[in-house]
Scaffold this active site. Sequence first.
Site, PDB file in Angstrom:
ATOM      1  N   GLU A 197       0.805  -1.215   0.000  1.00 29.20           N
ATOM      2  CA  GLU A 197       0.000   0.000   0.000  1.00 29.20           C
ATOM      3  C   GLU A 197       0.843   1.273   0.000  1.00 29.20           C
ATOM      4  OE1 GLU A 197      -4.092   0.273   1.655  1.00 29.20           O
ATOM      5  OE2 GLU A 197      -2.964   1.095   3.364  1.00 29.20           O
TER       6      GLU A 197
ATOM      7  N   LYS B 171       0.683   4.795   1.259  1.00 29.44           N
ATOM      8  CA  LYS B 171      -0.105   5.418   2.336  1.00 29.44           C
ATOM      9  C   LYS B 171       0.704   6.542   2.970  1.00 29.44           C
ATOM     10  CE  LYS B 171      -2.513   3.915   6.570  1.00 29.44           C
ATOM     11  NZ  LYS B 171      -2.799   2.726   7.410  1.00 29.44           N
TER      12      LYS B 171
ATOM     13  N   LYS C 118      -8.069   2.569  -2.690  1.00 30.50           N
ATOM     14  CA  LYS C 118      -8.391   2.442  -1.266  1.00 30.50           C
ATOM     15  C   LYS C 118      -9.004   3.754  -0.791  1.00 30.50           C
ATOM     16  CE  LYS C 118      -7.732   0.089   2.733  1.00 30.50           C
ATOM     17  NZ  LYS C 118      -6.378   0.091   3.333  1.00 30.50           N
TER      18      LYS C 118
ATOM     19  N   GLU D  76     -14.782  -5.288   2.455  1.00 29.52           N
ATOM     20  CA  GLU D  76     -14.099  -5.299   3.743  1.00 29.52           C
ATOM     21  C   GLU D  76     -15.061  -5.473   4.913  1.00 29.52           C
ATOM     22  OE1 GLU D  76     -10.753  -2.511   4.523  1.00 29.52           O
ATOM     23  OE2 GLU D  76     -12.082  -1.757   6.091  1.00 29.52           O
TER      24      GLU D  76
ATOM     25  N   ASN E 253     -10.460  -6.640   8.044  1.00 28.00           N
ATOM     26  CA  ASN E 253      -9.607  -5.567   8.534  1.00 28.00           C
ATOM     27  C   ASN E 253      -9.395  -5.729  10.030  1.00 28.00           C
ATOM     28  OD1 ASN E 253      -8.173  -3.227   8.974  1.00 28.00           O
ATOM     29  ND2 ASN E 253      -9.550  -1.929   7.773  1.00 28.00           N
TER      30      ASN E 253
ATOM     31  N   GLU F 176      -6.080  -7.695   6.560  1.00 29.05           N
ATOM     32  CA  GLU F 176      -5.596  -6.325   6.380  1.00 29.05           C
ATOM     33  C   GLU F 176      -5.205  -5.694   7.717  1.00 29.05           C
ATOM     34  OE1 GLU F 176      -9.415  -5.817   3.405  1.00 29.05           O
ATOM     35  OE2 GLU F 176      -8.696  -4.060   4.522  1.00 29.05           O
ATOM     36  N   SER F 177      -4.074  -5.013   7.711  1.00 26.59           N
ATOM     37  CA  SER F 177      -3.616  -4.159   8.818  1.00 26.59           C
ATOM     38  C   SER F 177      -2.894  -4.928   9.924  1.00 26.59           C
ATOM     39  CB  SER F 177      -4.768  -3.363   9.447  1.00 26.59           C
ATOM     40  OG  SER F 177      -5.415  -2.571   8.474  1.00 26.59           O
TER      41      SER F 177
END
Length: 255
Positions: free
Chosen positions: A48, A50, A110, A159, A180, A213-214
């Site tokens: 990503e 970001k 995103k 998501e 997520n 994710e994350s």
Amino acid sequence: MTFLEKILTAKREEVAAMEQETLRPIRETYSFYDYLQAHPERMQLIGEVKRASPSKGAIKLDVDPIEQALAYERAGVAAISVLTDPSYFKGSIEDLRQVASRVSIPVLCKDFIIHEKQISRANNAGATIILLIVAALEAKRLEELYRFARSIGLEVLVEVHNEQELETATKLGATIIGVNNRNLHSFEVDIAVSETLATKRAASGEKVCYISESGFKTPEDVERVKQDYRAVLVGEALMRDDQPEKAAERLRVLR
């Protein structure tokens, strides 16, 4: 208000001022879903771009999005995610446009998508995947946006954050579901969210590709979810690393 409520308030204002773009042909690349299905031997990675986040503030505001994306591509990531929200993540649709013009792999827009105008804009900027967040949309609106995106040839990462949202995504017929690990209300992160939801999934067989994710910083973090997920989405850890290509390579662990 929670982080999500604040973001959506700003997003409604942004979308109200956004022009409706005429759809252009979708950018040519491979299907992200098909790629995940064809390469189960290794955990795939969505790298990503970001610049910042509501909880961490500035991460790398001066990043060259093209250089960052090309580093990810050299590392063998399956797709590249670009944050396009200007208010809370300091991104822009121009970041996405630049990345999509230079890489050959799928690109994910995103953002907090609430209107078809955003989907058309993402497509025209070169995205081939969009994000729809169940927590940000009523069920009917989620389905409308999902059907619109699929009708123009875009792939959709749906998501979720909990069991109820996972059930909604499953009923929608989503084939790419992202779990997520970040709570969008408090912005706290816990990889255990993905571990817990892995036990709650519907009996979808191999049809659905699940993405975690994350919160991923080390190969050991990725190891925790490799049995139940095809890929992980990583932003902050790669953005903060001086050698993003090597950092991305390390996270692509064998399944």
